[in-house]
Design an enzyme around this catalytic site. Structure first.
Site, PDB file in Angstrom:
ATOM      1  N   ASP A   6       0.892  -1.262  -0.511  1.00  0.00           N
ATOM      2  CA  ASP A   6       0.250  -0.183   0.103  1.00  0.00           C
ATOM      3  C   ASP A   6       1.028   1.073   0.141  1.00  0.00           C
ATOM      4  OD1 ASP A   6      -2.452   1.834   0.514  1.00  0.00           O
ATOM      5  OD2 ASP A   6      -1.926   2.056   2.593  1.00  0.00           O
ATOM      6  N   SER A   7       0.383   1.769  -0.390  1.00  0.00           N
ATOM      7  CA  SER A   7       1.119   3.392  -0.104  1.00  0.00           C
ATOM      8  C   SER A   7       1.686   4.033   1.336  1.00  0.00           C
ATOM      9  CB  SER A   7       0.483   4.455  -0.878  1.00  0.00           C
ATOM     10  OG  SER A   7      -0.871   5.442  -0.591  1.00  0.00           O
ATOM     11  N   CYS A  69      -3.872  -0.999  -2.553  1.00  0.00           N
ATOM     12  CA  CYS A  69      -3.607   0.673  -2.705  1.00  0.00           C
ATOM     13  C   CYS A  69      -4.817   0.722  -3.471  1.00  0.00           C
ATOM     14  CB  CYS A  69      -2.750   0.736  -2.783  1.00  0.00           C
ATOM     15  SG  CYS A  69      -2.058   2.202  -2.992  1.00  0.00           S
ATOM     16  N   GLU A 148      -3.429   9.216   7.857  1.00  0.00           N
ATOM     17  CA  GLU A 148      -1.922   9.043   8.071  1.00  0.00           C
ATOM     18  C   GLU A 148      -1.020   9.399   9.715  1.00  0.00           C
ATOM     19  OE1 GLU A 148       0.317   6.845   7.475  1.00  0.00           O
ATOM     20  OE2 GLU A 148      -0.869   5.513   5.771  1.00  0.00           O
ATOM     21  N   CYS A 180     -10.547   3.036  -0.045  1.00  0.00           N
ATOM     22  CA  CYS A 180      -9.507   3.286   0.080  1.00  0.00           C
ATOM     23  C   CYS A 180      -8.926   2.225   0.897  1.00  0.00           C
ATOM     24  CB  CYS A 180      -8.917   4.749   0.116  1.00  0.00           C
ATOM     25  SG  CYS A 180      -7.257   5.048   1.260  1.00  0.00           S
ATOM     26  N   HIS A 182      -7.377   2.803   3.785  1.00  0.00           N
ATOM     27  CA  HIS A 182      -7.339   4.074   4.825  1.00  0.00           C
ATOM     28  C   HIS A 182      -8.571   3.969   5.338  1.00  0.00           C
ATOM     29  CE1 HIS A 182      -3.376   4.577   3.326  1.00  0.00           C
ATOM     30  NE2 HIS A 182      -3.133   6.021   4.047  1.00  0.00           N
TER      31      HIS A 182
END
Length: 262
Positions: A6-7, A69, A148, A180, A182
Site C-alpha cells: 500500500d502507499s 492500495c 496517516e 481506499c 485507509h
C-alpha cells in the site's frame, strides 16, 4: 508468504483482515510512506511505484500479491498481471461484488483518492456486475493525510468527512464503498454522516474473504503459502512518528516495523 503493498499504513487494515480470516499464512507487508500519497500522482508514476513494490515483495519470498492500495489497483493491476505469473489480487473486485449483491436500490456510492475516482475502475466494474446500478463517486483527497497523521477522531476530520459525503447523501445511495484502505479507520466517523441505513462496504474485509475462497479452492497454493511457524514482517519506506501508533491501533498490538529503501 502473502505479499501486500500500500502507499502507507492503510493497507494494514487489509493485512489485519487477512490475518484474522486466514490464520497460519505469514504476511510480508510494504507501506510506501516515503512516496505517499499515491492518489494525486500520475498513472505512470503509480504504475512504476507498484512495479517496484511488487519486486520488493517477491524478493522477500512472496508467492501471491495483494494490491492493498486502491489507487494502485485502479491504475496498475493490469500492468502487474501482464508482467508476473504469480496470483495478483486487488481490493476493487471483492468490494464491487459485495456492493452489487447487497444494494437494494442500485444506487451505489464510492469514495476514494483522486487517482481511484478518475480511473473510473469502480464504475466500470460495477456496471459489468450490475448493469442497472447508478454509481456516484466522490474524491476525498484530504482523508489519507488525515489518517496517516493519526487524526481519526478530530473535529476537523469530522467536518471534512461531512462535506465530502454531502453530495452522496443527496443522491440517496443505499450502499457506500470505502474505496481506499485507509478509510476503514474512519468508519466510525463516516457511518453517522452518510446515514445509518446505508450499507458500508469495507474492502479490507472483502479482499480477505476473497483470498480465503481462493486458498480453499487451490490446494497447491495453500501448500505453498501455509506456514504457521514463520512470522509476518512489516516494512515501511519511511518512519514518520505517528506510524507506530497507527499500526498498533490497526492490529491491537505493538507491530515491529522495519524501514527499507524500495
Amino acid at each position: 508468504m502473502i505479499g501486500i503493498f500500500d502507499s502507507g499504513v492503510g493497507g494494514m487494515t487489509v493485512a489485519r483482515a487477512i490475518e484474522q480470516c486466514c490464520p497460519g499464512y505469514p504476511l510480508v507487508y510494504l507501506g510506501d510512506l516515503a512516496r505517499m500519497p499515491y492518489g494525486p500522482k500520475s498513472p505512470a508514476m503509480i504504475t512504476e511505484y507498484s512495479h517496484r513494490n511488487t519486486e520488493f515483495l517477491l524478493r522477500q519470498g512472496a508467492k501471491l500479491i495483494v494490491i492493498a492500495c486502491n489507487s494502485a489497483a485502479s491504475t496498475a493491476s493490469s500492468f502487474l498481471r501482464s508482467h508476473y505469473s504469480q496470483t495478483i489480487i486487488d481490493v476493487i473486485f471483492p468490494a464491487v461484488a459485495k456492493a452489487a449483491a447487497i444494494s437494494a436500490t442500485g444506487r451505489i456510492g464510492i469514495i476514494g483518492t483522486r487517482a481511484t475516482i478518475n480511473s473510473g475502475a469502480y464504475e466500470q466494474r460495477l456496471q459489468l456486475a450490475r448493469p442497472d446500478c447508478q454509481v456516484h463517486s466522490q474524491a476525498c483527497p484530504l482523508l489519507v493525510p488525515l489518517v496517516e497523521e493519526g487524526w481519526l477522531n478530530h473535529r476537523e476530520t469530522k467536518t471534512i468527512v461531512k462535506r465530502y459525503l454531502h453530495p452522496l447523501r443527496d443522491k440517496q445511495i443505499d450502499t457506500l464503498i470505502l474505496g481506499c484502505t485507509h478509510y476503514p479507520l474512519l468508519k466510525r466517523v463516516i457511518a453517522p454522516r452518510i446515514g445509518r441505513r446505508v450499507n458500508i462496504i469495507d474492502s479490507s474485509v472483502e479482499v480477505a474473504l476473497h483470498l480465503k475462497s481462493i486458498l480453499e479452492a487451490d490446494a497447491e497454493l495453500r501448500t505453498q503459502l501455509y506456514d504457521p511457524d514463520t512470522s509476518s514482517r512489516f516494512f515501511v519506506s519511511d518512519m514518520p512518528s505517528p506510524v507506530h501508533a497507527l499500526a498498533g491501533t490497526i492490529f491491537g498490538r505493538p507491530v515491529l516495523l522495519e524501514q527499507t529503501d524500495v
